[in-house]
Design an enzyme around this catalytic site. Structure first.
Site, PDB file in Angstrom:
ATOM      1  N   HIS A 344      -3.171  -9.460   0.327  1.00  0.00           N
ATOM      2  CA  HIS A 344      -2.520  -8.861   1.500  1.00  0.00           C
ATOM      3  C   HIS A 344      -3.344  -7.777   2.190  1.00  0.00           C
ATOM      4  CE1 HIS A 344       1.522 -10.672   1.354  1.00  0.00           C
ATOM      5  NE2 HIS A 344       1.354 -10.696   0.044  1.00  0.00           N
ATOM      6  N   LYS A 535       5.015   1.448  12.858  1.00  0.00           N
ATOM      7  CA  LYS A 535       4.434   0.885  11.631  1.00  0.00           C
ATOM      8  C   LYS A 535       4.021   2.069  10.770  1.00  0.00           C
ATOM      9  CE  LYS A 535       1.616  -1.312  14.378  1.00  0.00           C
ATOM     10  NZ  LYS A 535       1.797  -2.681  13.918  1.00  0.00           N
ATOM     11  N   ARG A 536       3.576   1.821   9.520  1.00  0.00           N
ATOM     12  CA  ARG A 536       3.102   2.930   8.701  1.00  0.00           C
ATOM     13  C   ARG A 536       1.963   3.656   9.432  1.00  0.00           C
ATOM     14  NH1 ARG A 536       4.891   3.390   3.208  1.00  0.00           N
ATOM     15  NH2 ARG A 536       3.550   5.219   3.237  1.00  0.00           N
ATOM     16  N   LYS A 541      -4.585   1.587  11.665  1.00  0.00           N
ATOM     17  CA  LYS A 541      -3.615   1.092  12.649  1.00  0.00           C
ATOM     18  C   LYS A 541      -3.777   1.796  13.999  1.00  0.00           C
ATOM     19  CE  LYS A 541      -0.272  -0.241   9.063  1.00  0.00           C
ATOM     20  NZ  LYS A 541      -0.077  -1.676   9.289  1.00  0.00           N
ATOM     21  N   THR A 643       3.560  -8.178  10.708  1.00  0.00           N
ATOM     22  CA  THR A 643       4.768  -8.971  10.990  1.00  0.00           C
ATOM     23  C   THR A 643       5.614  -8.300  12.068  1.00  0.00           C
ATOM     24  OG1 THR A 643       5.803  -7.927   9.067  1.00  0.00           O
ATOM     25  CG2 THR A 643       4.949 -10.149   8.756  1.00  0.00           C
ATOM     26  N   LYS A 647       7.964  -9.826  15.350  1.00  0.00           N
ATOM     27  CA  LYS A 647       9.339  -9.415  15.687  1.00  0.00           C
ATOM     28  C   LYS A 647       9.429  -9.029  17.156  1.00  0.00           C
ATOM     29  CE  LYS A 647       9.796  -7.899  10.955  1.00  0.00           C
ATOM     30  NZ  LYS A 647       9.588  -6.793  10.019  1.00  0.00           N
TER      31      LYS A 647
END
Length: 809
Positions: A344, A535-536, A541, A643, A647
Site C-alpha cells: 500500500h 486527507k491525512r 500529499k 480513494t 469519492k
C-alpha cells in the site's frame, strides 16, 4: 406539483425503507419499545436521545442477527413511522475510528463489497479501546484528545467469550527429539467481538471479528510475593494495553515493542480462529483422517493488507511445523499458497523494518523461523546469481548494519503466492523499483488491483439527492453494478439533467454552508467554488502547494481589488500524526492563513479559508457531496492509489491533480481533458532527482512564488510570532523531498483554467456528469471481484439468502 424532498427527507426515506424491510412494522415497534424499556435505568423515567438511539440500534441488530446466523449456516454448512427523527439518532452514533486513513477505510469498503457479492469472508482486526484521536484546533494548533468511542457501549458488537484464545509472548525456544518447543511464555487472552456486515439487499450478513486483549487470571501473580497482590492485579493492565490504543501514524513506521505485540496478537488469534473453523468444517473435521492440511489453501485465503499482518507467514509455519508436526517443505508450500500480499505504499519511511533484538525477546521462535525462511531463500538466489553478494544483500529479509533489522515487506513477498499494488502506476513502481529484484525473479507473482469504494455508503447514503436523480434516469442497478453509470453519457447535453445535477450540488452546498456557519462562525458564500483538500496531513500529499495557491490568490485580489475574481471557499482538513512536527506546522500555517484572509475587508467573500477540524467519516459524508473541486496533488510516484479521489469523482466534484495513483486511471476513464491535470509525471520527477532539485531556481525565477515565500518567512501570517514558520520555509527551500516549487507554476496555470470553467456553470456541470458517468470502474465491488477471481480462487454469488422468517430447506 409535489414539493421536492430535502436530503434529510431522502435519508429518512432510506432509513425508513430499511426499517420497513426488517419485517412486520408492529413487530419492529414492539421490539423497539422492549429495548427502550430495558435501556432506561431503573431510577430514571425520562428517555434521552441516546436511549432512543440504543433502542433503535438494538432493534435493527436483532433483525440483522437472524440474517447473520442464516448467512453463516448458508456458507459453512407499510406504515413504518416511529415518531422519531432517525437522522438525529444516527448523529449520536460514534465513528469507529479503528484505522488511520485510506487503509482502514478501504478495508471497510471491501467488507461491504464482500457481503454484497456473497463471498464467505471475514474481516479481522483489533478492537482498540481508543481509536484515532479526536482532533481539536486550539489557537491554530492541533491538539489530540483520546477517542473514547466505547464510553457509552457499542450496540453493534457481540462479545464471543466462548471463542477466547491464548496468545503467547516472550519465553525461550528448546529443540527436543519431539520437535521445537516454545516454552515459559507469557499468555494474553484474545476475546473476539463480532460485528455484522450486511450485504446490499441480499440478506447476507458477514462478520467482522475484532480482538480485545484480556489478562488471564494467572497473569503475573506467580511473579509477586503475597504482599504484592495489589500490584500484581494492577499489572494485568500491561497485558490489556495491547488493544488499548491505535498507533496514529499514517505512512510512517514506528518501531515500538507494543506495536509489534499488537501485530502478533491479531495474527496469532486470527490464525487459531481460521484453523479451528477449517478443522470443524466438512472440509477438515476433527477425526484423525480429516486433520490433513492438504486442502487448506483451497479453502482458506489470507490477504495481508500491507505488512502489518506479515507475521501470519512465520506464525502459520510455526503452527504447521511445531504443532501439526508437518515437514518444513510441505508447510512452506501450504503457507505460500494460502497467503497473498497487498503493498500500500512506496515511501521508504513507511516500510516496516523491525529490530532483530526486539524479535529475539518478544517472539524468539518466530525469529528462528524467519532466519530459516531467509536462508533457504538466499540459497536459491545465490544459485541463480553466483558470487553476486550485492544481489543477496538487496533481497535478504535480514538487513545488516548498526541495528540488524527484519524487512517485513521482503518477508511478505517471499511468503506469498501473489503480490499486488493498488493502482496501475503504483503496481508498475512496485515492479520496477521497490521489489525490482523479486519481480525479475518471479514476474508471474506480481499483479495490479486498483482500489475502489462502495457506492452504497459513498453515493446512496451520503448523497441521496444525486442517487435519486441517477436512479430516475437509469434505474437502481448501478448500486450493485457501478459500470451502469456509463448509461448517463448520452445525458451529458440533456438540459433537464444538467439542471437537476446542478440543483442537487447547490442543495448540498447550502446544507454544508449552514453546517460550517454553525460550527466555525464563518459566513460562507454558497455560490462560491467549494475547493476541498481532505486527507491525512503529510508532506507528500502537498497541502503546502495548496497553501501557496491560496496566498497567491489572496495577493492577486489585494493587488487588483476592483477586478472580478471567481469566489472560492477553500477547505483543508485532516489529522497530523502527533509526533510529526512538519505536519503539525502545516496545520498551523493553514489556520494562520485563514485568520488573515477571512478577516481582510478587501477580500470580502471572494476568498475564505477553513480548516475542517477532526476530519473523519461522518464529516466526509457531509463535505464530499458538497465539493466542486477535489485536490489530489501529491508528487507523482508517491500516492499508491488514493480513494478520496474516487469519492469526489462519484459525487460530482472535478479533480485537480497530478498523474499519480488512481488519478491516472480516472483520467484514462474520463479522458484527461475532463480533469485538471498538471505537474511533473513520474519520469520527470525521476529526471529531476538525477539532475538535482534546486528550490531556489524557482524562487528566483517566479516573482509570485517569491512574494508568497517571503510573506510566510517574514511573519505576515504570524505577526505575533514572526519566526513561527521558519521550519516550513527552511524545508521548502533546502530539503523538500516532494518538490513543491517544481509544480507551482503549472499548478497556478491549471487553477486559472479551473476558474475559467467555473464561470460557465453549464459547461462545468457537463464535465461533472461526464466524470460521474465514467466513475464506474472505481467501485470496490469490481476490485473485490478481481481479488476473488485472480488471487483467492473464490466465486462471488448472486444467490439471495432467504430471510430468517422463511423455513430452512
Amino acid at each position: 406539483m409535489a414539493k421536492p424532498l430535502t436530503d434529510s427527507e431522502r435519508r429518512k426515506q432510506i432509513s425508513v425503507r430499511g426499517l420497513a424491510g426488517l419485517g412486520d412494522v408492529a413487530e419492529v415497534l414492539k421490539s423497539f419499545n422492549r429495548h427502550l424499556h430495558f435501556t432506561l435505568v431503573k431510577d430514571r423515567n425520562v428517555a434521552t436521545p441516546r436511549d432512543y438511539y440504543f433502542a433503535l440500534a438494538h432493534t435493527v441488530r436483532d433483525h440483522l442477527v437472524g440474517r447473520w446466523i442464516r448467512t453463516q449456516q448458508h456458507y459453512y454448512e407499510r406504515d413504518p413511522k416511529l415518531g422519531l427523527d432517525l437522522e438525529e439518532l444516527e448523529e449520536i452514533e460514534e465513528d469507529a475510528g479503528l484505522g488511520n486513513g485510506g487503509l482502514g477505510r478501504l478495508a471497510a469498503c471491501f467488507l461491504d463489497s464482500m457481503a454484497t457479492l456473497g463471498l464467505a469472508a471475514y474481516g479481522y482486526g483489533i478492537r482498540y479501546e481508543f481509536g484515532i484521536f479526536n482532533q481539536k484546533i486550539v489557537n491554530g494548533w492541533q491538539v489530540e484528545e483520546a477517542d473514547d468511542w466505547l464510553r457509552y457501549g457499542n450496540p453493534w458488537e457481540k462479545a464471543r467469550p466462548e471463542y477466547m484464545l491464548p496468545v503467547h509472548f516472550y519465553g525461550r525456544v528448546e529443540h527436543t527429539p519431539d520437535g521445537v518447543k516454545w516454552l515459559d511464555t507469557q499468555v494474553v487472552l484474545a476475546m473476539p467481538y463480532d460485528t455484522p456486515v450486511p450485504g446490499y439487499r441480499n440478506n447476507t450478513v458477514n462478520t467482522m471479528r475484532l480482538w480485545s486483549a484480556k489478562a488471564p487470571n494467572s497473569f503475573k501473580l506467580h511473579d509477586f510475593n503475597v504482599g504484592d497482590y495489589i500490584e500484581a492485579v494492577l499489572d494485568r493492565n500491561l497485558a490489556e494495553n495491547i488493544s488499548r490504543v491505535l498507533y496514529p501514524n499514517d505512512n510512517f513506521f514506528e518501531g515500538k515493542e507494543l506495536r509489534l505485540k499488537q501485530e502478533y496478537f491479531v495474527v496469532a488469534a486470527t490464525l487459531q480462529d481460521i484453523i479451528r473453523r477449517f478443522k470443524s468444517s466438512k472440509f477438515g473435521c476433527r477425526d484423525p483422517v480429516r486433520t490433513c492440511f492438504d486442502t487448506f489453501p483451497d479453502k482458506v485465503a489470507i490477504q495481508l493488507n500491507d505488512t502489518h499482518p506479515a507475521l501470519s507467514i512465520p506464525e502459520l509455519m510455526r503452527i504447521l511445523v511445531d504443532v501439526e508436526k508437518m515437514d518444513w517443505d510441505k508447510a512452506w508450500e501450504i503457507t505460500k499458497k494460502t497467503c497473498a500480499y497487498t503493498n500500500h505504499t512506496v515511501l521508504p519511511e513507511a516500510l516496516e523494518r523491525w529490530p532483530v533484538s526486539m524479535f529475539e525477546k518478544l517472539l524468539p521462535r518466530h525469529l528462528d523461523i524467519i532466519y530459516t525462511i531467509n536462508q533457504r531463500h538466499l540459497d536459491h538466489v545465490a544459485a541463480l546469481f553466483p558470487g553476486d553478494v550485492d544481489h543477496l544483500r538487496r533481497m535478504s529479509v535480514i538487513e545488516e548494519g548498526d541495528c540488524k533489522r527484519i524487512n517485513m515487506a521482503h518477508l511478505c513477498v517471499i511468503g506469498s503466492h501473489t503480490v499486488n499494488g493498488v493502482a496501475k502506476i503504483h503496481s508498475e513502481i512496485v515492479k520496477q523499483s521497490v521489489f525490482k529484484d523479486f519481480y525479475e525473479l518471479e514476474p508471474e507473482k506480481f499483479q495490479n488491483k486498483t482500489n475502489g469504494i462502495t457506492p452504497r455508503r459513498w453515493l446512496l447514503l451520503c448523497n441521496p439527492g444525486l442517487a435519486d436523480i441517477i436512479a430516475e434516469k437509469i434505474g437502481e442497478g448501478f448500486l450493485t453494478d457501478l459500470s451502469q453509470l456509463k448509461q448517463l453519457l448520452p445525458l451529458v447535453n440533456d438540459e433537464t439533467f444538467i439542471r437537476d445535477v446542478a440543483k442537487v450540488k447547490q442543495e448540498n452546498k447550502l446544507k454544508f454552508s449552514a453546517f460550517l456557519e454553525k460550527e466555525y462562525k464563518v459566513k460562507i458564500n454558497p455560490s462560491s467554488m467549494f475547493d476541498v483538500h481532505v486527507k491525512r496531513i503529510h508532506e507528500y500529499k502537498r497541502q503546502l502547494l495548496n497553501c501557496l495557491h491560496i496566498i497567491t490568490l489572496y495577493n492577486r485580489i489585494r493587488k487588483a481589488p476592483t477586478k472580478s475574481f471567481v469566489p472560492r471557499t477553500v477547505m483543508i482538513g485532516g489529522k497530523a500524526a502527533p509526533g510529526y512536527h512538519m505536519a503539525k506546522m502545516i496545520i498551523k500555517l493553514v489556520t494562520s492563513i485563514g485568520s488573515v484572509v477571512n478577516h481582510d475587508p478587501i477580500v470580502g467573500d471572494r476568498l475564505k479559508v477553513i480548516f475542517l477540524e477532526n476530519y473523519r467519516v461522518s464529516l466526509a459524508e457531509k463535505v464530499i457531496p458538497s465539493a466542486d473541486l477535489s485536490q489530489q496533488i501529491s508528487t507523482a510516484g508517491t500516492e499508491a492509489s488514493g480513494t478520496g479521489n474516487m469519492k469526489f469523482m462519484l459525487n460530482g466534484a472535478l479533480t485537480i491533480g497530478t498523474m499519480d495513483g488512481a488519478n491516472v486511471e480516472m483520467a484514462e476513464e474520463a479522458g484527461e481533458k475532463n480533469l485538471f491535470i498538471f505537474g511533473m509525471r513520474v519520469e520527470e520527477v525521476e529526471a529531476l532527482d538525477r539532475k538535482g532539485y534546486n528550490a531556489r531556481e524557482y524562487y528566483d525565477r517566479l516573482p509570485e512564488l517569491k512574494q508568497v515565500v517571503d510573506q510566510i518567512s517574514s511573519g505576515y501570517f504570524s505577526p505575533k510570532e514572526p519566526d513561527c514558520f521558519r521550519d516550513i520555509v527552511n524545508m521548502l527551500m533546502h530539503h523538500d523531498r516532494f518538490k513543491v516549487f517544481a509544480d507551482y507554476e503549472d499548478y497556478m496555470a491549471c487553477q486559472t483554467k479551473v476558474d475559467q470553467l467555473y464561470q460557465n456553470p453549464k459547461e462545468w456541470t457537463k464535465k461533472v456528469i461526464w466524470n460521474i458517468a465514467c466513475s464506474g470502474k472505481f467501485s470496490s465491488d469490481r476490485t473485490i471481484m478481481e481479488y476473488a477471481r485472480d488471487i483467492w480462487g473464490a466465486e462471488p454469488s448472486d444467490l439471495k439468502i432467504p430471510p430468517p422468517s422463511s423455513p430452512r430447506e
